[in-house]
Design a protein around this motif. Sequence first.
Motif, short mmCIF file in Angstrom:
data_model
loop_
_atom_site.label_atom_id
_atom_site.label_comp_id
_atom_site.label_asym_id
_atom_site.label_seq_id
_atom_site.Cartn_x
_atom_site.Cartn_y
_atom_site.Cartn_z
N LYS A 355 0.80 -1.21 0.00
CA LYS A 355 0.00 0.00 0.00
C LYS A 355 0.84 1.27 0.00
O LYS A 355 0.43 2.29 -0.54
CB LYS A 355 -0.91 0.01 1.24
N CYS A 356 1.99 1.21 0.62
CA CYS A 356 2.79 2.43 0.78
C CYS A 356 3.30 2.94 -0.56
O CYS A 356 3.89 2.20 -1.33
CB CYS A 356 3.97 2.16 1.71
N ASN A 357 3.08 4.23 -0.81
CA ASN A 357 3.56 4.80 -2.06
C ASN A 357 4.69 5.80 -1.83
O ASN A 357 5.06 6.55 -2.72
CB ASN A 357 2.42 5.45 -2.83
N GLY A 358 5.22 5.79 -0.62
CA GLY A 358 6.38 6.64 -0.35
C GLY A 358 6.09 8.13 -0.31
O GLY A 358 6.94 8.95 -0.59
N CYS A 359 4.89 8.50 0.15
CA CYS A 359 4.51 9.91 0.10
C CYS A 359 5.15 10.74 1.21
O CYS A 359 5.04 11.96 1.20
CB CYS A 359 3.00 10.03 0.18
N THR A 360 5.77 10.12 2.18
CA THR A 360 6.48 10.76 3.32
C THR A 360 5.58 11.41 4.37
O THR A 360 6.10 12.02 5.31
CB THR A 360 7.50 11.86 2.89
N ARG A 361 4.29 11.28 4.26
CA ARG A 361 3.46 11.96 5.26
C ARG A 361 3.65 11.40 6.66
O ARG A 361 3.70 12.14 7.63
CB ARG A 361 1.99 11.84 4.88
N CYS A 362 3.76 10.09 6.77
CA CYS A 362 3.95 9.49 8.09
C CYS A 362 5.29 9.92 8.67
O CYS A 362 5.43 10.20 9.85
CB CYS A 362 3.85 7.97 8.02
N GLN A 372 11.29 6.44 9.04
CA GLN A 372 12.30 6.97 8.14
C GLN A 372 11.94 6.59 6.71
O GLN A 372 11.25 5.59 6.50
CB GLN A 372 13.69 6.40 8.49
N MET A 373 12.40 7.36 5.75
CA MET A 373 12.18 7.02 4.36
C MET A 373 13.48 6.41 3.83
O MET A 373 14.56 6.88 4.17
CB MET A 373 11.84 8.26 3.54
N GLN A 374 13.35 5.38 3.06
CA GLN A 374 14.55 4.80 2.44
C GLN A 374 14.23 4.41 1.01
O GLN A 374 13.07 4.44 0.59
CB GLN A 374 15.00 3.58 3.24
N GLU A 385 10.24 4.35 0.36
CA GLU A 385 9.27 3.62 1.16
C GLU A 385 9.50 3.99 2.62
O GLU A 385 10.58 4.43 3.01
CB GLU A 385 9.44 2.12 0.97
N ALA A 386 8.45 3.80 3.42
CA ALA A 386 8.57 4.12 4.84
C ALA A 386 9.07 2.89 5.60
O ALA A 386 8.74 1.77 5.24
CB ALA A 386 7.21 4.55 5.38
N VAL A 387 9.88 3.13 6.64
CA VAL A 387 10.27 2.06 7.55
C VAL A 387 10.13 2.57 8.98
O VAL A 387 10.38 3.74 9.24
CB VAL A 387 11.72 1.59 7.38
N GLY A 401 -3.22 7.90 10.87
CA GLY A 401 -4.09 9.00 10.49
C GLY A 401 -3.50 9.86 9.38
O GLY A 401 -4.21 10.59 8.71
N ALA A 402 -2.18 9.77 9.20
CA ALA A 402 -1.53 10.61 8.19
C ALA A 402 -1.49 9.94 6.83
O ALA A 402 -1.32 10.61 5.82
CB ALA A 402 -0.11 10.94 8.65
N CYS A 403 -1.59 8.63 6.80
CA CYS A 403 -1.37 7.91 5.55
C CYS A 403 -2.57 8.10 4.61
O CYS A 403 -3.71 7.89 5.00
CB CYS A 403 -1.17 6.43 5.83
N PRO A 404 -2.30 8.48 3.36
CA PRO A 404 -3.40 8.72 2.42
C PRO A 404 -4.17 7.45 2.08
O PRO A 404 -5.28 7.52 1.56
CB PRO A 404 -2.69 9.28 1.18
N THR A 405 -3.57 6.30 2.35
CA THR A 405 -4.27 5.06 2.02
C THR A 405 -5.19 4.60 3.15
O THR A 405 -5.86 3.58 3.03
CB THR A 405 -3.28 3.94 1.68
N GLY A 418 -1.15 1.74 4.33
CA GLY A 418 0.30 1.76 4.17
C GLY A 418 1.03 1.53 5.48
O GLY A 418 2.06 0.85 5.53
N ILE A 419 0.50 2.09 6.54
CA ILE A 419 1.16 1.93 7.84
C ILE A 419 0.05 1.72 8.87
O ILE A 419 -0.95 2.43 8.86
CB ILE A 419 2.07 3.14 8.15
N ASP A 420 0.23 0.73 9.72
CA ASP A 420 -0.88 0.36 10.60
C ASP A 420 -0.37 -0.12 11.96
O ASP A 420 0.78 -0.52 12.09
CB ASP A 420 -1.68 -0.77 9.94
S1 SF4 Z 1 3.09 4.49 4.84
FE1 SF4 Z 1 1.47 5.81 4.01
S2 SF4 Z 1 1.99 7.84 4.75
FE2 SF4 Z 1 3.83 6.61 5.00
S3 SF4 Z 1 4.97 6.96 3.12
FE3 SF4 Z 1 3.76 5.13 2.79
S4 SF4 Z 1 1.89 5.86 1.83
FE4 SF4 Z 1 2.89 7.64 2.72
#
Ligand code: SF4
Lengths: 576, 245
Positions: A355-362, A372-374, A385-387, A401-405, A418-420
């Motif tokens: 699900k994660c598209n790497g949008c950096t919101r989290c 962190q983003m990597q 992607e988020a880790v 709450g921040a994740c657009p998905t 994306g993150i749960d």
């Molecule tokens: S987990 Fe969600 S909010 Fe975080 S980078 Fe991925 S898509 Fe964006």
Amino acid sequence: MRLLDPRQCRTWSRLRKVHILPGKPFASYRRCRADLSQPRSNPDMDPGSEKKESLLNKKPIRQPLQNALLRLEALADKPFGPKGNPLRQMGTISFYLFWLVSISGIYVYVLFDTHVPNAYQSVQAMTEQWWLAGIMRSIHRYASDGMVLAAVFHLLREFLFDRYRDARWFTWFTGVPILWFLLFSGISGYWMVWDELAQYVAIASMEWLDWLGIFGEPIANNFLTRGSLTDRFFTLMLFMHIFAPLFLLAIMWIHVLRMNHAKINPPKGLALGVLAMLVVLSLVYPATSQAPADLGIAPATVRLDWFYMAFYPVFEEYGAGPLWIAVTVVSVFIMAMPWIPRIKLPRAAVVDLEKCNGCTRCFIDCPFGAVQMQARTDARPFEQEAVVDISLCTACGICVGACPTSTPFRHSEDLTTGIDLPDFPLKAMKARTVKAMEVLDAEATPDEPRVVVYGCIHGADLSPVEGPGVKGVTLSCISMLPPSFLDFALSKNASDGVLIASCRSCDCYNRLGDRWMDERLDGVRDPYLRRRVPRDRLFVSYVGRTDVDELRRDLDEFREKLKALPAAALAEEEAR
Amino acid sequence: MIDLTATYHGIPVFYIVPILFFGPILIWMLYMMGIKHIIYLPGEVIAKRKREREEREQLMDERRKKMGQTEKVRKRETKYTAMSWVGQGLFYALFALPIYLWSADPAYRLTNDGEAQIKLSLSKPGDHKTLCVKMSREELRKLPPQKRGKQKCGRERWPVYIEFYMDGELLYAKSIKPSGVASDGPSLFYQKFQVPAGTHKISVRMRETGREEGFDSQIEETVNLKATQVLAVDYHTEESRFILR
Ligand code: SF4
Ligand code: HEM
Ligand code: SF4
């Protein structure tokens, strides 16, 4: 387009990468991603379990104190407003006082004479110029005293609200050296005046240090007789007084380094107020020197600055050894507090690369810098992607709450995001929302508006306000709620309104929850609330744990308002 | 060591050294805190940032306008009335009060009235435990050339034993071990005594040669101490005697 600059978060990750600071370097982050083998660690801290009581509510000593503090803060909310309440800003006030002490310190340093025979007179001359140098001198002293006061209040507050264990240990731990350097900075400052107090404090400090026996010749010998104290040693003492605050600043910086969006400046109004208070105090009660130092005389009484010198009577009564032991034991105990006992948090957030598209919101929103983003590790066409670093994650759910998905508008079977949070996933949040809506629908009477209330385990308990027409859903943080849930709760026509029981402003247990929720509702933070959601069917109530009555009042007011609204949604449906 | 009290072109060195020493540390810290983004940016980056910021603000403004209705969602912001200024004043007074009360009060009584202080201080190497012995030729040959002295000396020293009497009464007696890991440093000692003011006969005796009886050096003197006066009793190694000051 992104609304916030992720560069803000970089210093910390860069330092981690090069191993300057504790924590895992980037490369090993991935291993944290799937840690689902562990059992659920603490059902009490978990909003997913039906238990209403949070772990915090079970503290027999802490809870009454916490309640008292909450009441006091509510009192201060009235004149200052919740955002300018000094009782919740003691950390930022300490920082601010540090800058005041530094600026006034540079001023008095320029006027100071480091020759032993002239030092006293040069300080005395400042006090005589009462309208400028005198005020500077007084501010230098009183802002330092204020710093001790503010830091200790801040320490007690973090303790009472249990914001020092698990992922927060680092911040707590680094608070202790802050205290040491703060005390040393102040004590060394009093040497500079070279009055009777300076003489006593210098000699006693040196005797205390000599007990360690690491300096060869006892340094107290520098004060043996009239004329023993050389300019050179006095200059060394001045150096220490410049050294110590610089170290203090470095540790203060490290103290907040680990936090994302750390708030180190108080609001402008508060800053002005504190400055005004210091100026008034300086005029009413200017800082003065005691009699000039004379090494041939041992003063019978000294007027101590008790903020910095409360230890000296202990030294006089019990001697250097016991004081060393006491200082060590107290320091070690405070430093160890995050582990006695450990707090058991629910399991850390987990990223789902599907699900994660790497949008950096989290990454931007996580208050604890746990995301962190990597570079992407799978084949999907995104850059990053988020880790999650489990050692930093407090399972607050703000990232969810921040994740657009994170949206409830999907079939429950594939409701992943994306993150749960493994222990309270999005799916459960939806299930509880749906259940609340069902109950509301079943119990509803035609002329009573139905309201879903979202709350947080650290805030006001929702059960006392529940009843026909009102149903609560408790989350781990109000910002765990993606704004799309508000849309969802209103769109199905199962409820007439949603009340968001956020915490008191600037009082979020998870640091930033109230702020993010406000910004999402205002549409200035992603993900923002869609325009189609009727705003008059929403209400935000800022209530702390002790504010159940206020919550009830807000709820009644809101429901009155809802009654007056045309039942637009209902009418639409009937027309169909 | 640098003479910190000297002046350089009329500016005292102690003003310059801290700046030279701590200045870079401070600048580094400020740099790490983000000042670098302000100072070291090429023009186009600054322009780009500015553009981005403006775009961002514009976007937010547009969004705010579009949303338009958010103020309905929330309870009103705090309104400041005369009462709230009074309330704020009270809280500030509450903050200032402890500073007013405890920043220089209450006074702490260190000694009783009519007491004087005697400081006994010592930095005295005891004698070496073993006497130096002449080395034989064989022994000398085994050593590297730069180490070939004539004598072999043990480094360990005797402790210094000290007794302090006032008006014929023994106030203090202690055997002070030599400092240093190899027990080769001077014996170091510092002790304060509170005594009633007035005339006293003071005597200090010391033995440093490891002997069991008798003393290697002593002083006996009658002093008249005023209240709060400090009398330092110090051993001067160069002059090999005690000095009262
Ligand atoms: S987990 Fe969600 S909010 Fe975080 S980078 Fe991925 S898509 Fe964006
Ligand atoms: C001069 C002294 C101090 C200053 C200037 C200071 C400043 C701060 C600041 C600015 C924050 C961040 C607040 C935020 O943005 O959420 C903070 C957090 C914190 N401080 Fe301090 N602090 C000081 C002393 C201490 C001491 C002595 C302790 C305890 C031993 C302590 C414990 C903590 C803890 C545990 C937090 C984390 C709160 C959280 O994670 O929610 N601090 N401090
Ligand atoms: S649960 Fe909270 S602490 Fe953990 S990654 Fe998400 S936002 Fe950060």
